[in-house]
Motif scaffolding. Structure first.
Motif, PDB file in Angstrom:
ATOM      1  N   SER A 138     -11.116   3.833  -2.979  1.00 17.10           N
ATOM      2  CA  SER A 138      -9.940   3.906  -1.454  1.00 17.10           C
ATOM      3  C   SER A 138      -9.579   1.919  -1.391  1.00 17.10           C
ATOM      4  CB  SER A 138     -10.826   3.284  -0.847  1.00 17.10           C
ATOM      5  OG  SER A 138     -10.782   4.904   0.146  1.00 17.10           O
ATOM      6  N   LEU A 139     -10.296   1.443  -1.674  1.00 15.48           N
ATOM      7  CA  LEU A 139     -10.342  -0.778  -1.600  1.00 15.48           C
ATOM      8  C   LEU A 139      -9.607  -0.973  -2.722  1.00 15.48           C
ATOM      9  CD1 LEU A 139     -14.034  -1.778  -1.277  1.00 15.48           C
ATOM     10  CD2 LEU A 139     -12.186  -1.989   0.409  1.00 15.48           C
TER      11      LEU A 139
ATOM     12  N   MET B  77      -5.808   8.424   2.319  1.00 17.97           N
ATOM     13  CA  MET B  77      -6.276   8.672   3.763  1.00 17.97           C
ATOM     14  C   MET B  77      -7.224   9.410   3.015  1.00 17.97           C
ATOM     15  SD  MET B  77      -4.871   6.281   5.002  1.00 17.97           S
ATOM     16  CE  MET B  77      -5.411   6.729   6.931  1.00 17.97           C
ATOM     17  N   ALA B  78      -7.036  10.448   2.656  1.00 14.83           N
ATOM     18  CA  ALA B  78      -8.125  11.669   2.491  1.00 14.83           C
ATOM     19  C   ALA B  78      -9.475  10.487   1.789  1.00 14.83           C
ATOM     20  CB  ALA B  78      -8.195  12.726   1.673  1.00 14.83           C
TER      21      ALA B  78
ATOM     22  N   VAL C 173       1.017  -0.985  -0.146  1.00 11.30           N
ATOM     23  CA  VAL C 173       0.043  -0.027   0.107  1.00 11.30           C
ATOM     24  C   VAL C 173       1.150   1.301   0.083  1.00 11.30           C
ATOM     25  CG1 VAL C 173      -1.597   1.705   1.352  1.00 11.30           C
ATOM     26  CG2 VAL C 173      -1.336  -1.023   1.552  1.00 11.30           C
ATOM     27  N   VAL C 174       0.337   1.865  -0.392  1.00 15.23           N
ATOM     28  CA  VAL C 174       0.558   3.684  -0.437  1.00 15.23           C
ATOM     29  C   VAL C 174      -0.135   4.432   0.119  1.00 15.23           C
ATOM     30  CG1 VAL C 174       2.126   5.765  -2.058  1.00 15.23           C
ATOM     31  CG2 VAL C 174       2.416   3.012  -3.134  1.00 15.23           C
ATOM     32  N   ALA C 175       0.454   4.710   1.133  1.00 19.07           N
ATOM     33  CA  ALA C 175      -0.290   5.176   2.105  1.00 19.07           C
ATOM     34  C   ALA C 175      -0.142   6.663   2.398  1.00 19.07           C
ATOM     35  CB  ALA C 175      -0.371   4.661   3.810  1.00 19.07           C
ATOM     36  N   ASP C 176      -0.627   7.634   1.606  1.00 16.01           N
ATOM     37  CA  ASP C 176      -0.151   8.749   1.195  1.00 16.01           C
ATOM     38  C   ASP C 176      -1.903   9.461   1.556  1.00 16.01           C
ATOM     39  OD1 ASP C 176      -1.954   8.634  -0.659  1.00 16.01           O
ATOM     40  OD2 ASP C 176      -0.412   8.869  -2.618  1.00 16.01           O
TER      41      ASP C 176
ATOM     42  N   SER D 271      -2.828   3.043   8.877  1.00 15.61           N
ATOM     43  CA  SER D 271      -1.768   3.303  10.148  1.00 15.61           C
ATOM     44  C   SER D 271      -1.022   2.776  11.084  1.00 15.61           C
ATOM     45  CB  SER D 271      -2.787   4.056  11.124  1.00 15.61           C
ATOM     46  OG  SER D 271      -3.444   4.676  10.412  1.00 15.61           O
ATOM     47  N   ARG D 272      -0.880   1.906  11.416  1.00 13.16           N
ATOM     48  CA  ARG D 272      -0.335   0.978  12.205  1.00 13.16           C
ATOM     49  C   ARG D 272       1.358   0.475  11.321  1.00 13.16           C
ATOM     50  NH1 ARG D 272      -4.625  -2.094  14.071  1.00 13.16           N
ATOM     51  NH2 ARG D 272      -4.262  -3.865  12.549  1.00 13.16           N
TER      52      ARG D 272
END
Length: 203
Positions: A144-145, A21-22, A14-17, A64-65
């Motif tokens: 998001s999915l 998150m928005a 995942v690219v958690a940018d 987030s973790r």
């Protein structure tokens, strides 16, 4: 990642940018949150809205973790960090439920849901409250999915292997891995920002 993982957990790159998150925040705040409210969601014929909201929150917490746990990923020159590139453990039951919710919401948009009138009207009301269109709200869930459940390819496999081989919480990409990152970053950016019909995310 969580300290304990179930047998049904799946690992995803995942690219958690901020954009991801928005999108997740919009889904929670403007779509699944209100639909999970027994008063506001009544009569929409959406299966398990409260469970879908809980699943979304678990997905967000898992991402987030993973961001907090690392490892930190650096470009070959060690100057630029590819923040947010992580391996995330997700519960298959959570993503399955969210996909089912997405199909029900998408059906309401095109008039194929069993009780499309109630759910479609509710989507219009929710969109008015957020200033978005119904398609944008449902699209945020689709994006998001798609972003947390990327279809694996050679690039994701190469980068996942690099993260698994992290030494002391640090990864410095090789030139080949950096090229894979650049392609992945473009893929995720287009996925999260491109104006594309919902069927792109449902195939």
């Amino acid at each position: 990642m969580a300290d304990e993982e179930s047998d049904d957990a799946v690992e995803r790159l995942v690219v958690a940018d901020a954009e991801l998150m928005a999108q997740v925040g919009l889904v929670e705040r403007g779509l699944l949150g209100p639909l999970a409210d027994p008063a506001e969601g009544a009569g929409t014929a959406l299966p398990e809205p409260a469970a879908a909201l809980a699943a979304l929150r678990r997905v967000r917490e898992a991402v987030s973790r993973a961001v907090a746990a690392g490892p930190r990923v650096w470009a070959p020159n060690s100057r630029w960090e590819h923040a947010g590139l992580r391996l995330v453990s997700l519960e298959a039951a959570d993503t399955d439920l969210l996909y089912a919710t997405l199909r029900a919401l998408s059906g309401a948009l095109v008039g194929t849901a069993p009780a499309e009138s109630g759910l479609a009207r509710r989507l219009v009301a929710l969109a008015a409250a957020t200033g978005d269109s119904p398609a944008a709200l449902v699209g945020a869930l689709a994006r998001s999915l798609a972003a947390v459940d990327l279809v694996p390819d050679a690039d994701t496999d190469r980068l996942a292997a690099a993260l698994r081989a992290a030494d002391d919480g640090q990864v410095r990409l090789t030139a080949e891995q950096e090229a894979a990152w650049q392609r992945l970053a473009h893929r995720v950016t287009m996925l999260l920002t491109e104006s594309a019909p919902l069927h792109r995310f449902l195939g």
